[in-house]
Enzyme design. Structure first.
Site, short mmCIF file in Angstrom:
data_model
loop_
_atom_site.label_atom_id
_atom_site.label_comp_id
_atom_site.label_asym_id
_atom_site.label_seq_id
_atom_site.Cartn_x
_atom_site.Cartn_y
_atom_site.Cartn_z
N TYR A 1 0.85 -1.19 0.00
CA TYR A 1 0.00 0.00 0.00
C TYR A 1 0.88 1.24 0.00
O TYR A 1 1.54 1.56 0.97
CB TYR A 1 -0.92 0.02 1.21
CG TYR A 1 -1.88 -1.15 1.30
CD1 TYR A 1 -2.22 -1.91 0.18
CD2 TYR A 1 -2.47 -1.50 2.51
CE1 TYR A 1 -3.11 -2.97 0.26
CE2 TYR A 1 -3.35 -2.56 2.60
CZ TYR A 1 -3.66 -3.30 1.48
OH TYR A 1 -4.54 -4.35 1.58
N GLY B 1 -17.45 1.26 -0.08
CA GLY B 1 -18.12 2.53 0.19
C GLY B 1 -19.55 2.60 -0.26
O GLY B 1 -20.30 3.50 0.15
N PHE B 2 -19.99 1.67 -1.11
CA PHE B 2 -21.34 1.75 -1.65
C PHE B 2 -22.40 1.63 -0.57
O PHE B 2 -23.42 2.33 -0.59
CB PHE B 2 -21.55 0.65 -2.70
CG PHE B 2 -22.89 0.72 -3.39
CD1 PHE B 2 -23.09 1.60 -4.44
CD2 PHE B 2 -23.95 -0.06 -2.98
CE1 PHE B 2 -24.32 1.69 -5.07
CE2 PHE B 2 -25.18 0.01 -3.59
CZ PHE B 2 -25.37 0.89 -4.65
N HIS C 1 -0.37 -12.13 1.23
CA HIS C 1 -1.30 -11.35 0.42
C HIS C 1 -1.81 -12.17 -0.77
O HIS C 1 -3.01 -12.19 -1.05
CB HIS C 1 -0.60 -10.08 -0.07
CG HIS C 1 -1.48 -8.88 -0.11
ND1 HIS C 1 -1.00 -7.60 -0.06
CD2 HIS C 1 -2.83 -8.76 -0.19
CE1 HIS C 1 -2.00 -6.74 -0.12
NE2 HIS C 1 -3.12 -7.42 -0.19
N PRO D 1 -16.10 -4.57 3.99
CA PRO D 1 -17.41 -4.87 4.57
C PRO D 1 -18.49 -3.86 4.22
O PRO D 1 -19.68 -4.12 4.44
CB PRO D 1 -17.12 -4.87 6.08
CG PRO D 1 -15.99 -3.91 6.22
CD PRO D 1 -15.13 -4.13 5.01
N LEU D 2 -18.08 -2.71 3.69
CA LEU D 2 -19.04 -1.69 3.27
C LEU D 2 -19.12 -1.58 1.76
O LEU D 2 -19.54 -0.55 1.22
CB LEU D 2 -18.67 -0.33 3.89
CG LEU D 2 -18.69 -0.32 5.42
CD1 LEU D 2 -18.27 1.04 5.96
CD2 LEU D 2 -20.07 -0.70 5.96
N GLY D 3 -18.72 -2.65 1.07
CA GLY D 3 -18.86 -2.67 -0.38
C GLY D 3 -18.12 -1.55 -1.08
O GLY D 3 -18.68 -0.86 -1.93
#
Length: 333
Positions: A58, A223-224, A124, A219-221
């Site tokens: 990253y 950001g969607f 990874h 877990p929040l797609g």
């Protein structure tokens, strides 16, 4: 505070982790600011988060350096997880699982993080040119040397396989069976959310049967599921979502019923409850092995996500989520 266990023994983390990738890589580079990211990490820790998840690729490297600034002050507060096995170039990503590289990469991560031990070291991606047992053996040597406390594996799966009846994680489960013969797996990290529930089918049960922690990535797609994105809003060229089959304007519009359903449930729980918190609470309620690891670049979102650990969904809420339509993407057309 509610707790979730990672692997055997005394390795524990808070119910919600913090994915640090968006602070340095993958999302809207124009909004990546070091000082703001530092405030975000500190705010998450103050809110009860203890697991910080990063990787050497990253940035590359800048994310670990960022966390190193936090660990210098708050190492005792943090369960630190980083990853090895992927190299990021200008236009490509390649796997490297050679034992010598793994040893050098670990030493470099320790220097950047400013710590003498990594709590969870994750592979990874497996290198297709190196037997995964060799890579895992080198990682196990790092545990014996006291540089790493536990090992984890990040799941791999082709998005094109996301069709009814497909088993997305067959290859990951085969890898897990192989490396488990070399050294115990303490955690598996894979995408899991309301709009990507595939891991519930076979990967999570594999972990539950063996007492292995499950780090729920995205877990929040992406950001969607926060309900803060607008269909057709566009993304910066280096944002991963600009090429994601679920983030075309058409697909974002088609998948709005998912967000609407989460919002209805949030409204029943009173002012201040958000769709994102409902999505995270749903994961926490699925299994005590799950640790959601939402990414965040801003203090507000990190604190909001951490508060989801205090939200208890009702049986009606869970049934409504189960009845929401499946998310679609351009791969389904």
């Amino acid at each position: 505070m509610d707790r979730r266990r990672i692997g055997a023994g005394a390795l524990e983390v808070g119910a919600i982790g913090l994915g640090c990738m968006p602070m340095s890589w993958g999302y809207t580079s124009s909004q990546q600011r070091g000082d703001r990211s530092l405030r975000t990490v500190h705010a998450a820790l103050d809110a009860g988060v203890t697991l910080l998840d990063t990787a050497d690729m990253y940035g590359p490297f800048t994310n670990e350096l960022l966390l190193g600034r936090v660990l210098k002050e708050r190492r005792a507060d943090v369960f630190v997880s980083t990853k090895v096995g992927l190299l990021a170039g200008d236009q490509h990503i390649v796997a490297n699982g050679r034992p010598g590289y793994v040893r050098r990469a670990c030493d470099a991560s320790l220097r950047r993080l400013g710590t003498d031990v990594i709590d969870l070291y994750q592979l990874h991606r497996a290198d297709p040119e190196i037997p995964v047992e060799e890579t895992w053996g080198a990682m196990a040597d790092l545990v014996a040397a006291g540089k790493v406390r536990a090992l984890g594996l990040c799941a791999s799966g082709a998005r094109a396989s996301r069709r009814p009846g497909a088993r997305l994680y067959d290859e990951t489960i085969r890898q897990l069976a192989r490396v488990q013969q070399v050294f115990p797996v303490s955690a598996v990290q894979a995408e899991l959310s309301v709009w990507s529930p595939e891991a519930l089918g076979d990967l999570l049960p594999w972990c539950e049967a063996r007492g292995v922690g499950f780090l729920a990535a995205m877990p929040l797609g992406n950001g969607f599921l926060t309900g803060t994105l607008t269909p057709g809003q566009g993304f910066e060229r280096d944002d991963l979502r600009a090429r994601h089959p679920r983030f075309t304007a058409e697909m974002m519009a088609a998948n709005q019923p998912l967000v609407a359903g989460l919002r209805r449930i949030a409204e029943r729980h009173g002012p201040g409850t958000t769709p994102a918190q409902v999505a995270l609470a749903w994961l926490l309620g699925r299994s005590r092995h799950i640790v959601p690891v939402p990414g965040a670049k801003r203090e507000r979102w990190a604190v909001e996500n951490a508060a989801a650990a205090q939200l208890s969904l009702t049986a009606q809420d869970v049934a409504e989520i189960a009845g929401l339509p499946s998310a679609g993407g351009s791969w389904d057309q």
